[in-house]
Design a protein around this motif. Structure first.
Motif, PDB file in Angstrom:
ATOM      1  N   GLU A 282      -2.584  -7.672  14.096  1.00 40.63           N
ATOM      2  CA  GLU A 282      -3.679  -6.718  14.024  1.00 40.63           C
ATOM      3  C   GLU A 282      -3.497  -5.239  14.543  1.00 40.63           C
ATOM      4  N   GLU A 283      -3.092  -5.231  15.768  1.00 42.37           N
ATOM      5  CA  GLU A 283      -2.751  -4.032  16.670  1.00 42.37           C
ATOM      6  C   GLU A 283      -1.673  -3.251  15.624  1.00 42.37           C
ATOM      7  N   GLU A 284      -0.554  -3.787  15.342  1.00 40.63           N
ATOM      8  CA  GLU A 284       0.533  -3.106  14.717  1.00 40.63           C
ATOM      9  C   GLU A 284      -0.107  -2.478  13.220  1.00 40.63           C
ATOM     10  N   ILE A 285      -0.951  -3.473  12.496  1.00 38.32           N
ATOM     11  CA  ILE A 285      -1.297  -3.073  11.217  1.00 38.32           C
ATOM     12  C   ILE A 285      -2.131  -1.619  11.364  1.00 38.32           C
ATOM     13  N   ASP A 286      -2.952  -1.736  12.459  1.00 41.76           N
ATOM     14  CA  ASP A 286      -3.962  -0.587  12.829  1.00 41.76           C
ATOM     15  C   ASP A 286      -3.085   0.585  13.196  1.00 41.76           C
ATOM     16  N   LYS A 287      -2.256   0.560  13.951  1.00 43.22           N
ATOM     17  CA  LYS A 287      -0.901   1.830  14.262  1.00 43.22           C
ATOM     18  C   LYS A 287      -0.371   2.127  13.172  1.00 43.22           C
ATOM     19  N   ALA A 288       0.204   1.265  12.360  1.00 41.91           N
ATOM     20  CA  ALA A 288       0.850   1.953  11.025  1.00 41.91           C
ATOM     21  C   ALA A 288       0.016   2.682  10.236  1.00 41.91           C
ATOM     22  N   ILE A 289      -1.179   2.133   9.986  1.00 45.52           N
ATOM     23  CA  ILE A 289      -1.940   2.687   9.203  1.00 45.52           C
ATOM     24  C   ILE A 289      -2.757   4.210   9.604  1.00 45.52           C
ATOM     25  N   ALA A 290      -2.744   3.897  10.861  1.00 49.12           N
ATOM     26  CA  ALA A 290      -3.234   5.350  11.479  1.00 49.12           C
ATOM     27  C   ALA A 290      -2.083   6.170  11.437  1.00 49.12           C
ATOM     28  N   VAL A 291      -0.837   6.079  11.434  1.00 47.50           N
ATOM     29  CA  VAL A 291       0.384   7.022  11.294  1.00 47.50           C
ATOM     30  C   VAL A 291       0.499   7.447   9.923  1.00 47.50           C
ATOM     31  N   SER A 292       0.036   6.463   8.962  1.00 45.16           N
ATOM     32  CA  SER A 292       0.231   6.965   7.468  1.00 45.16           C
ATOM     33  C   SER A 292      -0.849   7.834   7.045  1.00 45.16           C
ATOM     34  N   GLY A 293      -1.931   8.005   7.994  1.00 48.05           N
ATOM     35  CA  GLY A 293      -2.995   8.938   7.418  1.00 48.05           C
ATOM     36  C   GLY A 293      -3.967   8.448   6.316  1.00 48.05           C
ATOM     37  N   VAL A 294      -3.579   7.098   5.621  1.00 51.70           N
ATOM     38  CA  VAL A 294      -4.379   6.492   4.628  1.00 51.70           C
ATOM     39  C   VAL A 294      -5.210   5.616   5.185  1.00 51.70           C
ATOM     40  N   LYS A 295      -6.282   5.904   5.633  1.00 49.46           N
ATOM     41  CA  LYS A 295      -7.374   4.664   5.953  1.00 49.46           C
ATOM     42  C   LYS A 295      -7.694   3.790   5.067  1.00 49.46           C
ATOM     43  N   ASP A 296      -8.040   4.457   3.731  1.00 49.69           N
ATOM     44  CA  ASP A 296      -8.584   3.609   2.867  1.00 49.69           C
ATOM     45  C   ASP A 296      -7.729   3.147   1.742  1.00 49.69           C
ATOM     46  N   GLY A 297      -7.985   2.015   1.169  1.00 50.42           N
ATOM     47  CA  GLY A 297      -7.262   1.656  -0.005  1.00 50.42           C
ATOM     48  C   GLY A 297      -6.082   0.525   0.601  1.00 50.42           C
ATOM     49  N   TRP A 298      -5.867   0.058   1.654  1.00 48.90           N
ATOM     50  CA  TRP A 298      -5.154  -1.088   1.793  1.00 48.90           C
ATOM     51  C   TRP A 298      -5.790  -2.392   1.509  1.00 48.90           C
ATOM     52  N   PHE A 299      -4.970  -3.341   1.120  1.00 50.96           N
ATOM     53  CA  PHE A 299      -5.671  -4.535   0.892  1.00 50.96           C
ATOM     54  C   PHE A 299      -4.682  -5.843   0.870  1.00 50.96           C
ATOM     55  N   LYS A 300      -5.004  -6.917   1.345  1.00 49.81           N
ATOM     56  CA  LYS A 300      -4.210  -7.954   0.971  1.00 49.81           C
ATOM     57  C   LYS A 300      -4.525  -8.740  -0.066  1.00 49.81           C
ATOM     58  N   SER A 301      -3.370  -9.154  -0.774  1.00 49.55           N
ATOM     59  CA  SER A 301      -3.326  -9.891  -2.162  1.00 49.55           C
ATOM     60  C   SER A 301      -3.274 -10.958  -2.294  1.00 49.55           C
ATOM     61  N   PHE A 302      -4.404 -11.963  -2.479  1.00 52.83           N
ATOM     62  CA  PHE A 302      -4.516 -13.481  -2.680  1.00 52.83           C
ATOM     63  C   PHE A 302      -4.239 -13.685  -4.165  1.00 52.83           C
ATOM     64  N   THR A 303      -4.012 -15.132  -4.340  1.00 49.14           N
ATOM     65  CA  THR A 303      -4.002 -15.517  -6.005  1.00 49.14           C
ATOM     66  C   THR A 303      -5.058 -15.006  -6.651  1.00 49.14           C
ATOM     67  N   ASP A 304      -6.290 -15.045  -6.308  1.00 45.34           N
ATOM     68  CA  ASP A 304      -7.531 -14.891  -7.257  1.00 45.34           C
ATOM     69  C   ASP A 304      -8.386 -13.633  -6.721  1.00 45.34           C
ATOM     70  N   GLU A 305      -7.883 -12.717  -5.692  1.00 49.17           N
ATOM     71  CA  GLU A 305      -8.829 -11.686  -5.224  1.00 49.17           C
ATOM     72  C   GLU A 305      -7.891 -10.655  -4.442  1.00 49.17           C
ATOM     73  N   GLU A 306      -8.273  -9.415  -4.091  1.00 43.70           N
ATOM     74  CA  GLU A 306      -7.780  -8.679  -3.276  1.00 43.70           C
ATOM     75  C   GLU A 306      -8.855  -8.325  -2.300  1.00 43.70           C
ATOM     76  N   VAL A 307      -8.585  -8.376  -1.118  1.00 42.84           N
ATOM     77  CA  VAL A 307      -9.208  -8.252   0.219  1.00 42.84           C
ATOM     78  C   VAL A 307      -9.013  -7.107   0.769  1.00 42.84           C
ATOM     79  N   GLU A 308     -10.027  -5.747   0.897  1.00 46.34           N
ATOM     80  CA  GLU A 308      -9.403  -4.688   1.456  1.00 46.34           C
ATOM     81  C   GLU A 308      -9.402  -4.803   3.174  1.00 46.34           C
ATOM     82  N   TRP A 309      -8.358  -4.141   3.662  1.00 47.75           N
ATOM     83  CA  TRP A 309      -8.281  -4.084   4.917  1.00 47.75           C
ATOM     84  C   TRP A 309      -9.258  -2.969   5.752  1.00 47.75           C
TER      85      TRP A 309
END
Length: 209
Positions: free
Chosen positions: A53-80
């Motif tokens: 979780e910490e590494e994901i948060d760090k990488a997203i902070a560096v990317s500068g793109v806070k919104d739009g990241w998601f985890k794709s499951f078979t039947d849905e997308e869950v936004e981070w």
């Protein structure tokens, strides 16, 4: 979490070509390229979940793109997001995968259609290098239209980014742990379940909206 020396190939994430059409295909292509690890670290399942979780948060902070990241499951997308309910849903499905006689956690997130994807990829590569990760290109062929690189650490942890005009895939892989709670055969996940419940209890100002 105890650290040791060693490395392991990154998990293959090769589905950017279908990002615009169907990100659900990604979840079917996240099978690891399993190899026998050269070392095992300590750390419980809960500690490895916290690290991911910490590494994901760090990488997203560096990317500068806070919104739009998601985890794709078979039947849905869950936004981070910062909403503990979304994180609980994403991490609720995350369990160790076998790595030799130990277990490893692998989490992938996707984001689509970023106009500045090339600049973001360069920024993330530079940040990982600055943190001391060993960054190398996954492909031996230089593909400016599709940078795909990995960052290795001497304890076996791996970060990876696969980017193109269609979007990006961020992969975070923990070291291979020999702790009993990281075994793929353990049926008692009580400590993990308690941690996930604590995650739901995190303060989140928008809960009342």
């Amino acid at each position: 979490m105890h650290r040791a020396n060693g490395s392991r190939p990154v998990r293959a994430v090769a589905c950017l070509a279908v990002l615009a059409a169907t990100a659900s295909a990604c979840s079917q292509m996240e099978m690891p390229i399993v190899s026998e690890p050269t070392t095992y670290v300590g750390g419980t399942l809960v500690e490895h979940l916290q690290w991911v979780e910490e590494e994901i948060d760090k990488a997203i902070a560096v990317s500068g793109v806070k919104d739009g990241w998601f985890k794709s499951f078979t039947d849905e997308e869950v936004e981070w997001t910062d909403d503990p309910r979304s994180r609980r849903k994403i991490f609720g499905s995350l369990l160790p995968r076998a790595c030799g006689n130990g277990g490893v956690l692998v989490q992938n997130l996707v984001v689509r259609n970023l106009p500045e994807w090339a600049e973001i990829a360069e920024r993330m590569r530079a940040a990982w290098e600055a943190e001391g990760w060993g960054v190398t290109d996954v492909s031996s062929v230089d593909l400016p239209s599709n940078p795909y690189f990995r960052a290795d650490r001497d304890d076996g942890a791996v970060l990876a980014l696969n980017a193109s005009e269609k979007g990006m895939i961020l992969s975070v892989e923990s070291p291979c742990s020999s702790d009993p709670t990281m075994s793929v055969t353990v049926s008692d996940r009580g400590e993990r379940d308690a941690y996930l419940q604590e995650m739901l209890e995190r303060p989140y100002p928008q809960d009342d909206e």
